[in-house]
Design an enzyme around this catalytic site. Structure first.
Site, short mmCIF file in Angstrom:
data_model
loop_
_atom_site.label_atom_id
_atom_site.label_comp_id
_atom_site.label_asym_id
_atom_site.label_seq_id
_atom_site.Cartn_x
_atom_site.Cartn_y
_atom_site.Cartn_z
N ASP A 19 0.86 -1.19 0.00
CA ASP A 19 0.00 0.00 0.00
C ASP A 19 0.89 1.24 0.00
O ASP A 19 1.29 1.74 1.04
CB ASP A 19 -0.92 -0.01 1.22
CG ASP A 19 -1.91 1.15 1.20
OD1 ASP A 19 -1.70 2.11 0.41
OD2 ASP A 19 -2.88 1.11 1.96
N HIS A 59 0.91 8.35 3.21
CA HIS A 59 1.49 7.69 4.38
C HIS A 59 2.99 7.95 4.53
O HIS A 59 3.60 7.51 5.50
CB HIS A 59 1.25 6.18 4.30
CG HIS A 59 -0.19 5.81 4.31
ND1 HIS A 59 -1.02 6.08 5.38
CD2 HIS A 59 -0.97 5.21 3.37
CE1 HIS A 59 -2.24 5.65 5.11
NE2 HIS A 59 -2.24 5.13 3.90
#
Length: 268
Positions: A171, A176
Site C-alpha cells: 500500500d 502515508h
C-alpha cells in the site's frame, strides 16, 4: 449507474507470490520485536494471518478505479477477517474478489469488498460520501462499546518508522510517507495505514488471550480516526464468554479504533 448496482460485481482474480522475507518484514512493520523468533526468524516462522491483507489490497483499489466511488474522498471504514487455515511460510496466494454488499447510508454508501482464498476471507468496508440515496438498505450498525468497565487497559506506542515500513508491503499511497500528499488529503502529516494499526493491536491482545498472534481466527475493527507514527495508543479490552476479546483504542482521549473484536484459536 447507482451505487446499488455494484452489488455482486465480480472484481476478478489474482495470484500474489510471497516469500519468507515478505512475511518477516510485515511482522516487523506491525510491531514484532527481534526476540519474537516465530515471527521474524525463518527457521521458526509462523506467518501472521493479517499479512494476507497486504496482498489483497488490489481488490478495493480495482473497485475504486472502476468508478464506483471517488477515490479522493472514500475512506477505509472497517475491516473483517475470518481465517480458515494457517498461511504457509511462502507460496502463491490465489484470490478472488467480489462486491459482496452495498449499504445506503443516505449521504454516503458503504461498499463491502470480499476477498476469498483457501486460507481466509477478508472484507473491506469502504465509506464513500456522495454515493448514497439509491434506496437501499442502511445495513447493520457498528457494535457499541461495552457498558461495563474494561477487563484490561494497556498502552501501545506506534513506531516512528512503522508507516514507512508498512508501505513496502504494497500500500504505497503517498499520504502515508509524503508530507505534501498528507496535507492534500487533509492531514497535518503522514499517517499510519489503518490495517497496520489494527494488526499491531492484535499482538498484545494475543498475549492477553494466552495465544500466539499467528493463531488469529477472527478479527473485526472500525477505523474511527487517524493514527500518526509515534502516537501512543491506549487500548481497552473486554473478555467475552466465547473467548473473544472486544477492544477499543484511543489517542489522547480520541477514539481511533472502535467495534474491535478478536478471537484466537485453531481454525476449523
Amino acid at each position: 449507474m447507482n451505487s446499488g448496482e455494484w452489488r455482486s460485481r465480480d472484481l476478478g482474480t489474482r495470484t500474489e507470490a510471497y516469500g519468507e522475507t515478505d512475511a518477516i518484514l510485515y511482522a516487523l512493520a506491525v510491531g514484532a520485536k527481534a526476540t519474537d523468533l516465530e515471527l521474524v526468524f525463518e527457521e521458526k516462522l509462523k506467518v501472521l494471518p493479517t499479512f494476507a491483507l497486504t496482498r489483497a489490497q488490489w481488490a478495493p483499489d480495482v473497485l475504486g478505479s472502476a468508478g464506483a466511488f471517488d477515490t479522493g474522498t472514500a475512506v477505509h471504514g472497517s475491516q473483517r477477517l475470518r481465517v480458515r487455515k494457517p498461511l504457509p511460510r511462502s507460496g502463491d496466494l490465489e484470490m478472488k474478489a467480489v462486491v459482496s454488499e452495498v449499504w445506503d447510508k443516505g449521504g454516503a454508501a458503504v461498499f463491502e469488498v470480499a476477498v476469498d482464498t483457501e486460507y481466509l476471507e477478508a472484507t473491506w468496508s469502504i465509506f464513500a460520501p456522495g454515493c448514497g440515496g439509491f434506496g437501499g438498505d442502511r445495513g447493520p450498525s457498528a457494535a457499541r462499546r461495552p457498558e461495563r468497565e474494561p477487563d484490561h487497559v494497556f498502552t501501545l506506542p506506534m513506531g516512528t518508522e512503522q508507516a514507512a515500513l508498512y508501505r513496502l508491503l504494497g500500500d504505497r499511497h503517498h499520504m502515508h510517507i509524503d508530507p505534501e500528499a498528507a496535507k492534500a488529503a487533509g492531514m497535518p502529516r503522514p499517517f499510519m495505514h489503518g490495517l497496520c494499526t489494527l494488526a499491531a493491536v492484535t499482538l498484545p491482545l494475543a498475549d492477553l488471550a494466552g495465544s500466539h498472534p499467528a493463531d488469529l481466527v477472527e478479527l473485526d475493527g472500525r477505523f474511527a480516526s487517524p493514527v500518526f507514527p509515534g502516537d501512543v495508543l491506549q487500548v481497552e479490552a473486554w473478555r467475552e464468554s466465547d473467548g473473544a476479546l472486544l477492544f477499543e483504542a484511543s489517542v489522547d482521549g480520541r477514539t481511533v479504533l472502535s467495534a474491535g473484536r478478536v478471537l484466537f484459536g485453531s481454525p476449523e
